[in-house]
Every structure is written in C-alpha cells, then in structure tokens.
Write a protein that holds these residues in place. Structure first.
Motif, PDB file in Angstrom:
ATOM      1  N   PHE A 174       0.846  -1.185   0.000  1.00 43.81           N
ATOM      2  CA  PHE A 174       0.000   0.000   0.000  1.00 43.81           C
ATOM      3  C   PHE A 174       0.881   1.235   0.000  1.00 43.81           C
ATOM      4  N   TYR A 175       0.261   2.401  -0.208  1.00 44.05           N
ATOM      5  CA  TYR A 175       1.000   3.636  -0.471  1.00 44.05           C
ATOM      6  C   TYR A 175       0.530   4.732   0.481  1.00 44.05           C
ATOM      7  N   VAL A 176       1.488   5.442   1.052  1.00 45.81           N
ATOM      8  CA  VAL A 176       1.179   6.511   1.994  1.00 45.81           C
ATOM      9  C   VAL A 176       2.082   7.706   1.708  1.00 45.81           C
ATOM     10  N   SER A 177       1.493   8.892   1.637  1.00 44.05           N
ATOM     11  CA  SER A 177       2.261  10.126   1.531  1.00 44.05           C
ATOM     12  C   SER A 177       1.997  10.968   2.773  1.00 44.05           C
ATOM     13  N   LEU A 178       3.083  11.374   3.440  1.00 42.38           N
ATOM     14  CA  LEU A 178       2.997  12.175   4.656  1.00 42.38           C
ATOM     15  C   LEU A 178       3.621  13.540   4.394  1.00 42.38           C
ATOM     16  N   VAL A 179       2.933  14.597   4.815  1.00 44.68           N
ATOM     17  CA  VAL A 179       3.419  15.946   4.588  1.00 44.68           C
ATOM     18  C   VAL A 179       3.954  16.522   5.889  1.00 44.68           C
ATOM     19  N   LYS A 180       5.064  17.232   5.790  1.00 44.93           N
ATOM     20  CA  LYS A 180       5.657  17.894   6.954  1.00 44.93           C
ATOM     21  C   LYS A 180       4.872  19.162   7.252  1.00 44.93           C
ATOM     22  N   THR A 181       4.206  19.178   8.392  1.00 44.45           N
ATOM     23  CA  THR A 181       3.363  20.321   8.735  1.00 44.45           C
ATOM     24  C   THR A 181       3.207  20.391  10.243  1.00 44.45           C
ATOM     25  N   GLU A 182       3.013  21.587  10.760  1.00 44.47           N
ATOM     26  CA  GLU A 182       2.746  21.754  12.191  1.00 44.47           C
ATOM     27  C   GLU A 182       1.254  21.639  12.493  1.00 44.47           C
ATOM     28  N   SER A 183       0.428  21.631  11.440  1.00 40.41           N
ATOM     29  CA  SER A 183      -1.019  21.555  11.616  1.00 40.41           C
ATOM     30  C   SER A 183      -1.465  20.112  11.424  1.00 40.41           C
ATOM     31  N   ILE A 184      -1.547  19.365  12.511  1.00 39.47           N
ATOM     32  CA  ILE A 184      -1.880  17.952  12.465  1.00 39.47           C
ATOM     33  C   ILE A 184      -3.369  17.766  12.733  1.00 39.47           C
ATOM     34  N   THR A 185      -4.020  17.001  11.867  1.00 41.10           N
ATOM     35  CA  THR A 185      -5.433  16.719  12.049  1.00 41.10           C
ATOM     36  C   THR A 185      -5.618  15.285  12.501  1.00 41.10           C
ATOM     37  N   HIS A 186      -6.518  15.059  13.426  1.00 41.90           N
ATOM     38  CA  HIS A 186      -6.832  13.721  13.927  1.00 41.90           C
ATOM     39  C   HIS A 186      -8.319  13.485  13.708  1.00 41.90           C
TER      40      HIS A 186
END
Length: 319
Positions: A286-298
């Motif tokens: 499977f494929y996952v893209s993670l972005v570097k950000t200080e605004s994390i959503t849960h």
C-alpha cells in the motif's frame, strides 16, 4: 487548479452517486466544500509510479532511499534526485549480478548509509522537497528516529512517499502486526540493528504461498513455512553473539495499523507528519504520503482505528 469534473467523479464514485441522487450539485462543488479537506483524488491513479508521485513536486529536489536495482525516480529519466543506499553502485551491481535483474537500473549512489543519522550523513536539513522510500520503513530498526530524520531533511510542506508491504499478502502473513508501543521501545533504545528477537521472529514465521513470498488478495493455495525452527534458533543465536547486521522485517502493518501508528506518534509529539494521501493495497503493498506540517489533524478516533484494523485482519484466504 485544472479541475476536470468527469475525472473527479471517476476517481470518487461515492461523490458521483451523490451527484446523481441530487445530494450535491456537482463534483466541483464537492471538491470545494469537502474534497480538498479530505485529500480526495482529482483523478484516478493506477500505476505504481503515479501513486508514489501523486503528491510530489517533481520539479523540486528529491531523495530516494534504498532504491537498490529498482528506482522509482531514476536520474536517467530527468529526476532531480539524490540516491541513498546501504552500499555504493559497484557493490550493488556485484550483489545483484546473479539475481536476474537489470543492473543498468542501479543508480550511482550519492550517500552510503551505515545507520548514522541521515541529517549527519547528508550534512544539512530542510533541503528536500520530497523523499521516496519503497519497502524500506519495515526494515529500519528505529522506525521513529527514521521518520524524525526524514522530517528534518524535508522542507516545510515537503512530502515523504512510502510504499509499504501489507503483511497479509507477503511472507509476514503469520506474524502479528506491529504496535505503537513496540516502536516506542525501539526508539527509547535507539536500535541500530534488528534485535535478536526480531531476527528469530522473522525466521520462525516467514511464510510462502505456493512458493511465492508475495501475492495478492485473490491468490489461492497452501501457505508453508520458509525456514525450519532450527534455522530460526541458529539465526537467533548468531544475532546474540555477532555484531553483523542481519536484515529482516522489523515491523509489520496493514493500512489501518500504519495510519494509527502515525497518528499516535503525532499525538505523542514525536513527529509532525500528517497523512496527505494514501492508496489501498494493490498486490502486496500500500502507499502513503505524509506531509511535513505543524497543523496535524486527527479525524479518526483510536477505537475506530482499532476496529478498522480488526476488519482488515479478518480478511484471510481460504486455503
């Protein structure tokens, strides 16, 4: 933005159904109101390379980690990329000479990684627009530190694109999924190589389906063990006594368990990498893209994630 109504509805059939039912005016209306926040696909993405590059800024500077003989961003195709691997190109060519692969695909290696911090090896931070790591993260002994180092290498809003084996459809079939706690223990110990226990688990549980170490959901047949228990014991004893690095899968995931782990690590304040886009399992990965950000959503509760994991693990083949 070059929005195409037809392509958007093809990529999001639930939206197409809602438009047909008159629940929303159009695909564009959905994209503006909901789709952007939900990281909806603007068009269908089919190929492996398209999935890896879907969120990447191709014109920017990239780093591909561990491409071995199968790079996803080869320099010869014009990618502005640095290559990081466990050995230089000549050593890789010798290693794979008898493996039936195209040795011409092996890239010249810019950075040879021997387990040191990536930022120390490369000598700078905040320098890459994107990072690609295909079938790498399951091998690294310290999962958390690896992500932290990648985060440090990325520019703000940079993306790390991961291709991850789904443990249900590869030789990890009989092994349990990794928990966040296991990753935290390895992080506290700053693991530099797989523990003897990880080596034992690999050799004791490694499985094959009809002699293949990877398959897809439709595959039928008999799952058999690759190694004997005595071989697992021998590998374990060797890992205890010797300093040699024994390369095994340290960690095992299904898509929902990986997503939960990333959310847990963000909640713990150990990383600031938000889910940007993901693609379901095709074949064994499977494929996952993670972005570097200080605004994390849960957006998904821990209980819902656990339920999603349970559902995914309930998918077993009829042998």
């Amino acid at each position: 933005m070059n929005f195409n109504e037809r392509l958007y509805l093809e990529a999001n059939p639930d939206v197409a159904d809602a438009v047909s039912a008159g629940q929303i005016a159009s695909g564009l209306d959905h994209w503006i109101t909901f789709g952007q926040q939900e990281n909806r696909l603007l068009h269908k993405v089919d190929s492996r390379v398209e999935k890896v590059f879907y969120t990447l800024k191709k014109s920017g500077l990239g780093l591909e980690i561990g491409p071995s003989h199968n790079p996803l961003a080869p320099k010869k195709d014009g990618h502005n990329v640095h290559i990081l691997d466990h050995a230089d190109a000549n050593t890789l060519r010798k290693k794979y000479k008898t493996h039936g692969v195209n040795l011409e695909n092996i890239e010249e290696v810019d950075f040879v990684w021997n387990g040191q911090p990536l930022t120390r090896l490369i000598g700078k931070e905040n320098c890459y627009d994107w990072i690609i790591a295909s079938h790498v993260i399951e091998h690294v002994p310290d999962f958390v530190t690896f992500l932290q180092e990648c985060q440090s290498l990325l520019k703000p809003n940079g993306v790390i694109s991961l291709v991850v084996p789904d443990k249900r459809f590869c030789f990890d079939y009989h092994s349990p999924i990794t928990t966040t706690g296991e990753l935290l223990d390895a992080y506290e110990l700053k693991r530099k190589k797989p523990s003897p226990g990880k080596v034992f688990d690999h050799f004791a549980n490694a499985s094959a389906l009809n002699g293949q170490i990877a398959w897809d959901e439709s595959a039928k047949g008999e799952v058999t063990m690759i190694h004997s228990l005595s071989q697992a014991v021998t590998a374990y004893e060797s890992a205890k006594k010797n300093s040699e690095y024994i390369d095994v899968h340290c960690w095992r995931f299904v898509p929902s368990s990986f997503e939960m782990i990333i959310q847990d690590l963000n909640t713990l304040g150990l990383i600031s990498l938000n889910y940007f886009v993901s693609f379901d399992t095709v074949g064994c990965e499977f494929y996952v893209s993670l972005v570097k950000t200080e605004s994390i959503t849960h957006e998904i509760t821990h209980l819902n994630q656990l339920n999603n994991i349970r559902k995914e693990l309930s998918i077993f083949r009829d042998n």
